[in-house]
Design an enzyme around this catalytic site. Structure first.
Site, PDB file in Angstrom:
ATOM      1  N   SER A  77       9.425  14.508 -13.322  1.00 44.12           N
ATOM      2  CA  SER A  77       9.818  13.268 -12.649  1.00 44.12           C
ATOM      3  C   SER A  77      10.242  12.152 -13.594  1.00 44.12           C
ATOM      4  O   SER A  77      10.627  11.072 -13.133  1.00 44.12           O
ATOM      5  CB  SER A  77       8.693  12.778 -11.734  1.00 44.12           C
ATOM      6  OG  SER A  77       8.634  13.574 -10.567  1.00 44.12           O
ATOM      7  N   LYS A  80      13.577  10.600 -12.958  1.00 43.82           N
ATOM      8  CA  LYS A  80      13.777   9.459 -12.063  1.00 43.82           C
ATOM      9  C   LYS A  80      14.058   8.173 -12.826  1.00 43.82           C
ATOM     10  O   LYS A  80      14.613   7.222 -12.256  1.00 43.82           O
ATOM     11  CB  LYS A  80      12.560   9.292 -11.148  1.00 43.82           C
ATOM     12  CG  LYS A  80      12.331  10.446 -10.186  1.00 43.82           C
ATOM     13  CD  LYS A  80      11.171  10.158  -9.245  1.00 43.82           C
ATOM     14  CE  LYS A  80      10.967  11.266  -8.223  1.00 43.82           C
ATOM     15  NZ  LYS A  80      10.276  12.437  -8.768  1.00 43.82           N
ATOM     16  N   SER A 323       6.731   8.211  -6.925  1.00 43.63           N
ATOM     17  CA  SER A 323       7.545   9.324  -7.426  1.00 43.63           C
ATOM     18  C   SER A 323       8.148  10.113  -6.274  1.00 43.63           C
ATOM     19  O   SER A 323       8.003  11.331  -6.173  1.00 43.63           O
ATOM     20  CB  SER A 323       6.700  10.252  -8.314  1.00 43.63           C
ATOM     21  OG  SER A 323       7.511  11.032  -9.163  1.00 43.63           O
ATOM     22  N   ASN A 324       8.869   9.406  -5.403  1.00 44.32           N
ATOM     23  CA  ASN A 324       9.400  10.007  -4.180  1.00 44.32           C
ATOM     24  C   ASN A 324      10.678  10.792  -4.478  1.00 44.32           C
ATOM     25  O   ASN A 324      11.719  10.220  -4.810  1.00 44.32           O
ATOM     26  CB  ASN A 324       9.680   8.912  -3.145  1.00 44.32           C
ATOM     27  CG  ASN A 324       9.922   9.471  -1.769  1.00 44.32           C
ATOM     28  OD1 ASN A 324      10.814  10.283  -1.577  1.00 44.32           O
ATOM     29  ND2 ASN A 324       9.127   9.041  -0.808  1.00 44.32           N
ATOM     30  N   THR A 436       5.503   8.740 -14.716  1.00 45.30           N
ATOM     31  CA  THR A 436       4.826  10.017 -14.888  1.00 45.30           C
ATOM     32  C   THR A 436       5.754  11.157 -14.484  1.00 45.30           C
ATOM     33  O   THR A 436       6.783  10.955 -13.843  1.00 45.30           O
ATOM     34  CB  THR A 436       3.568  10.073 -14.017  1.00 45.30           C
ATOM     35  OG1 THR A 436       3.963   9.857 -12.644  1.00 45.30           O
ATOM     36  CG2 THR A 436       2.565   9.002 -14.423  1.00 45.30           C
ATOM     37  N   GLY A 437       5.345  12.360 -14.822  1.00 44.73           N
ATOM     38  CA  GLY A 437       6.087  13.546 -14.393  1.00 44.73           C
ATOM     39  C   GLY A 437       5.219  14.778 -14.516  1.00 44.73           C
ATOM     40  O   GLY A 437       4.494  14.927 -15.505  1.00 44.73           O
ATOM     41  N   SER A 438       5.281  15.648 -13.513  1.00 46.74           N
ATOM     42  CA  SER A 438       4.480  16.878 -13.542  1.00 46.74           C
ATOM     43  C   SER A 438       5.173  17.991 -12.781  1.00 46.74           C
ATOM     44  O   SER A 438       5.638  17.798 -11.646  1.00 46.74           O
ATOM     45  CB  SER A 438       3.102  16.664 -12.892  1.00 46.74           C
ATOM     46  OG  SER A 438       2.359  15.688 -13.554  1.00 46.74           O
TER      47      SER A 438
END
Length: 510
Positions: A77, A80, A323-324, A436-438
């Protein structure tokens, strides 16, 4: 939402901490101490075999630390960051989505001798209440009977619903919902293209009650769920059969317990939106004799009802804080439509690539297949993400973009977002603004932090190919060290646990 936005307005004052110290000397952050501490953090055994990249710079671009940061990786993410910044460049912070109901034919004696056209441009904030408002406007225009059809017009975007490289087994779930120019959300997180399936207990041994929010006949519920004995655990499972709108519910929910809720993507969001409007028209005394069909609104159609969304500057808050994914993909297609009159991923990606040089990024040296980072084919380096973060500070839209980033340790969902439970009671709390990102095997954290001496820093950490552990404690340790005075390696402890399943916000309860 509005209360959270007011809270964010106060946070904009903090932007000055990141705009007035660009000339701070590198000596303010001791290179040797910082490098030693970050090396120690990245020596965590949990990172063995993983591809770890980290870069730290001052806001004027002076490098304080780097490790493999020129290597392209899956960003999850963190993609984004690129999508949101590009959308502000291409569409502008005042951009709004529009949804209209138009009519053809003659209106006489409250009878419309023609069709109604529901036309969308991708608004992810449309709720059932908004379709009800459109229906009320149609009724207020004097329409009580429509002899023709209700025509759903989603032609603003193309018909490709799912992105390249998305995992097929995520398709039933709301964070992987289909993209359409006509859609609806069940909540004010604006999870477009999804419904909430609510499973409530009745009496022990009896079937559980299952309903959707909003109520809709677009999906079919098949339930074997029962009410278990009070005090037992919940075993409720909700799924959707691929390619259909049949939602299956099984397991048990304890008597006296709170309802279990699952957010599920619908198949065909265009039909979902049209079903909500049709039901709302009926509730307002407007009967449509014809079928619900698909088509394009004629240029001569007159507008009976319309709604405009909040501006992009406000939509950034639920988009980035939570984080849509669907917001990112809708904005990607909206950028394509704005730049080349084509609402497709290809056109949107071309629009993004067109603005990247202005952020100091060579578009030939990265790969973007979507806007959210769901695609396993996305590739970008931490150096490129940091270049974006630095360049964004010179843009007039930077204050609202900065305020929309998750803030470490802030418990309000619309302030802390995906960082609300992280770095609490540390020097990073209320300080780190980062995305964030996962994904499975992928974790990322990129953003801004102010060091203890007031020096403003940007950083990006992206890790690929991890196995079985959560990298969030390690990322947090890095961010806390950047926010801490002097050598803090001994005080920074990264206890890795099991690998999480996707972004925090995607699990709703975390």
């Amino acid at each position: 939402m509005r209360q959270s936005l007011r809270l964010l307005a106060g946070m904009l004052v903090a932007v000055t901490a990141l705009t007035g110290v660009a000339g701070a000397p590198v000596a303010a952050q001791d290179r040797g101490s910082l490098a030693g501490d970050l090396d120690a953090i990245l020596a965590n055994p949990g990172l063995a075999g993983a591809d770890v990249a980290l870069v730290v710079r001052t806001v004027d671009g002076q490098e304080l630390y780097r490790r493999g940061s020129d290597r392209r990786q899956q960003p999850a993410s963190n993609a984004k960051l690129v999508t949101s910044a590009a959308a502000l460049e291409v569409l502008g912070p005042d951009y709004r989505f529009g949804t209209t109901v138009g009519a053809t034919g003659r209106l006489a004696a409250r009878v419309l001798h023609g069709d109604l056209y529901l036309r969308g441009t991708g608004d992810p904030t449309m709720l059932a209440a908004d379709y009800d408002s459109l229906a009320a406007q149609v009724a207020a225009a004097g329409v009580r009977l429509v002899t023709g059809n209700l025509v759903a017009d989603d032609s603003w975007f193309d018909g490709v619903r799912l992105g390249t490289g998305w995992a097929w087994d995520d398709e039933p779930f709301y964070y992987d919902a289909q993209v359409s120019a006509l859609t609806a959300a069940p909540d004010t997180d604006f999870d477009a293209g999804s419904v909430i399936v609510r499973v409530s207990p009745t009496t022990a041994g009896a079937p559980a009650r299952v309903e959707t929010v909003p109520p809709t006949d677009h999906v079919r519920i098949v339930s074997s769920a029962v009410t278990g004995a009070a005090g037992t655990g919940s075993t409720v499972s909700v799924d959707r059969e691929h390619g259909t709108n049949t939602i299956t519910v099984s397991g048990s929910v304890p008597a006296g317990a709170s309802p279990v809720q699952e957010w599920m993507a619908v198949w065909d969001p265009t039909g979902y939106a049209a079903s909500l409007l049709r039901a709302a028209l009926g509730a307002h005394g407007v009967r449509v004799l014809g079928r619900t069909t698909r088509g394009v609104t004629p240029p001569a159609a007159r507008t009976l009802a319309e709604r405009r969304s909040m501006p992009l500057s406000e939509l950034l808050v639920p988009f980035m804080k939570l984080s849509n994914n669907l917001h990112a993909e809708i904005l990607m297609k909206a950028m394509g439509r704005a730049r080349s009159n084509e609402g497709s991923w290809n056109a949107g990606i071309a629009a993004v690539r067109g603005v990247l040089p202005g952020f100091g990024i060579d578009p030939a040296r990265l790969s973007l297949l979507d806007g959210s980072g769901l695609s396993r084919m996305d590739q970008i380096s931490p150096d490129q993400l940091v270049a974006l973060l630095i360049a964004a500070r010179s843009r007039p839209w930077y204050p609202v973009w900065y305020a929309a980033l998750p803030v470490a340790g802030e418990p309000d969902r619309m302030v802390g977002g995906t960082l609300r439970s992280r770095m609490r009671n540390t020097p990073a709390a209320g300080n780190v603004h980062a995305k964030t990102g996962s994904l499975t095997g992928v974790s990322s954290l990129s953003g801004y932090v102010t060091a203890a001496d007031g020096q403003a820093l940007v950083f990006s950490m992206v890790t690929n190919n991890s196995v079985g552990i959560s990298l969030k404690p390690i990322e947090d340790a890095v961010a806390v060290r950047l926010a801490s005075p002097g050598s803090a390696a001994a005080a920074v402890r990264a206890d890795t646990g099991p690998e999480p399943d996707g972004e925090c916000s995607w699990r709703k309860a975390c």
